[in-house]
Scaffold this active site. Structure first.
Site, PDB file in Angstrom:
ATOM      1  N   LYS A  37      50.574  87.308 111.275  1.00 46.59           N
ATOM      2  CA  LYS A  37      49.299  87.031 110.618  1.00 46.59           C
ATOM      3  C   LYS A  37      48.156  87.269 111.606  1.00 46.59           C
ATOM      4  CE  LYS A  37      49.265  82.122 111.830  1.00 46.59           C
ATOM      5  NZ  LYS A  37      49.056  80.739 111.354  1.00 46.59           N
ATOM      6  N   TYR A 255      22.443  83.774 133.727  1.00 49.07           N
ATOM      7  CA  TYR A 255      21.539  83.003 132.878  1.00 49.07           C
ATOM      8  C   TYR A 255      21.638  81.515 133.192  1.00 49.07           C
ATOM      9  CZ  TYR A 255      20.726  87.001 129.781  1.00 49.07           C
ATOM     10  OH  TYR A 255      20.352  88.215 129.252  1.00 49.07           O
TER      11      TYR A 255
END
Length: 364
Positions: A37, A255
């Site tokens: 899956k 950042y």
């Protein structure tokens, strides 16, 4: 897809087959669904099918249309729909293509029966809710469901459940006790064991087992590595350095300046970021390998880049190979270790791999 960026994922079909065989050794008396899956947990459904087609006892997926596609591609093994059907049209496709569906509630049972009588032998998995509390019949709703199903001709029934804590301290005994109580007198097939239960609880193996994450070379346990379990990594995410910065003590990286150098450092910039599927919340210190040596990430992960410490890897410069996870030319970094550092699980790393990352298959 080809790209000029150095990042790529490599898939090792031989490792996938090796891991399936590990499962079969643990559950020698059971058949094993290869759970593919979610695009084979991000590894590529068709790559997984190609790798396992000769040995897999069956394949487990979610979508009916996917089961139809597998049949039309010549897959002859049993195909299990883990969430069952979503419409009467799905129920008709189950019949036409010989798929095995889960039925977990009375509404699904109505859909299945509304598709009409069975013209050929058909198998159905009846799911029991033994404590996971997601899907499944309860001790109150199960008897009527079984009565309705047993009234159908050409129908073979298997009981299944799903363990919530097979990888934890509570284990499976409490759920197994509930399953036995709900299925008292049952003489048909049973399918219980997920990856963790396959490895730790042989009493759950039953007729079929459902290996998922172990097929892809990651551990279902927090206290045992994939290598400890004899598993091999199937996916390797690798890239290269595209920049080098020389920092002085007190300078910050990335950042928000979340990492501050406490001494002179060399920082490597890697072509990989959260838009490639690397976890944005991975903190400084997450393991990474550069030019054959393990080191650590530093600073905040950006959209397209992340930084790592190459102070002690003096030969690392532009183009130096990097392994983000898996087993690459730059070294080996278990996906489980990256996931743990980032506060997640390897399942998420694999499934989050972005479509923009080109994928190569070893041996092709």
């Amino acid at each position: 897809m080809k790209t000029s960026r150095p990042i790529r994922a490599r898939i090792a079909p031989a490792a996938l087959l090796h891991n399936y065989r590990v499962v079969k050794r643990h559950a020698a008396n059971a058949r094993a669904w290869a759970v593919i899956k979610a695009n084979a947990y991000g590894h590529g459904q068709w790559r997984a099918v190609d790798a396992l087609r000769e040995e897999a006892d069956g394949f487990a997926i979610l979508e009916t249309e996917n089961g139809v596609a597998l049949r039309e591609a010549g897959v002859s093994q049993p195909i299990l729909l883990l969430e069952g059907i979503f419409s009467t049209r799905d129920a008709r496709a189950v019949r036409e293509y010989g798929l095995t569906t889960v039925i977990h509630c009375s509404e699904q049972l109505d859909m299945f029966l509304d598709a009409g009588p069975l013209a050929a032998p058909q198998e159905v998995y009846v799911k029991l809710n033994t404590g996971m509390n997601r899907l499944g019949f309860t001790d109150k709703t199960l008897p009527l469901a079984l009565e309705r199903l047993r009234a159908q001709e050409n129908l073979k029934l298997t009981l299944m459940t799903h363990f919530a804590e097979a990888d934890g301290e509570r284990g499976i005994a409490w759920q197994l006790e509930r399953f036995k109580a709900m299925s008292a007198g049952w003489t048909g097939g049973v399918c219980l064991a997920n990856s963790a239960a396959i490895l730790d609880f042989p009493e759950t193996h039953g007729d079929w087992v459902r290996p998922g994450i172990v097929l892809y070379g990651a551990s279902p346990f927090v206290d045992r590595s994939a290598a400890d379990l004899g598993l091999q990594p199937v996916m390797t995410l690798e890239s290269a350095l595209i920049g080098v910065q020389e920092l002085q003590a007190g300078e910050r990286v990335g950042y928000g300046g979340t990492f501050t150098a406490d001494k002179p450092m060399r920082i490597g910039i890697v072509a990989c970021g959260y838009a490639d599927g690397y976890p944005r919340h991975a903190p400084s210190g997450t393991p990474i390998a550069v030019l054959g040596q393990r080191t650590r990430t530093v600073g905040r992960v950006s959209m397209d880049m992340l930084a790592c410490d190459i102070t002690d890897i003096p030969d690392a410069g532009l183009g130096a190979p990097v392994t983000l996870w898996g087993k690459g030319i730059a070294g080996e970094v278990p996906a489980d270790e990256v996931a743990t550092a980032a506060g997640t699980i390897a399942y998420e790393l694999f499934c989050a791999l972005a479509p923009r990352v080109p994928t190569a298959v070893d041996g092709l």
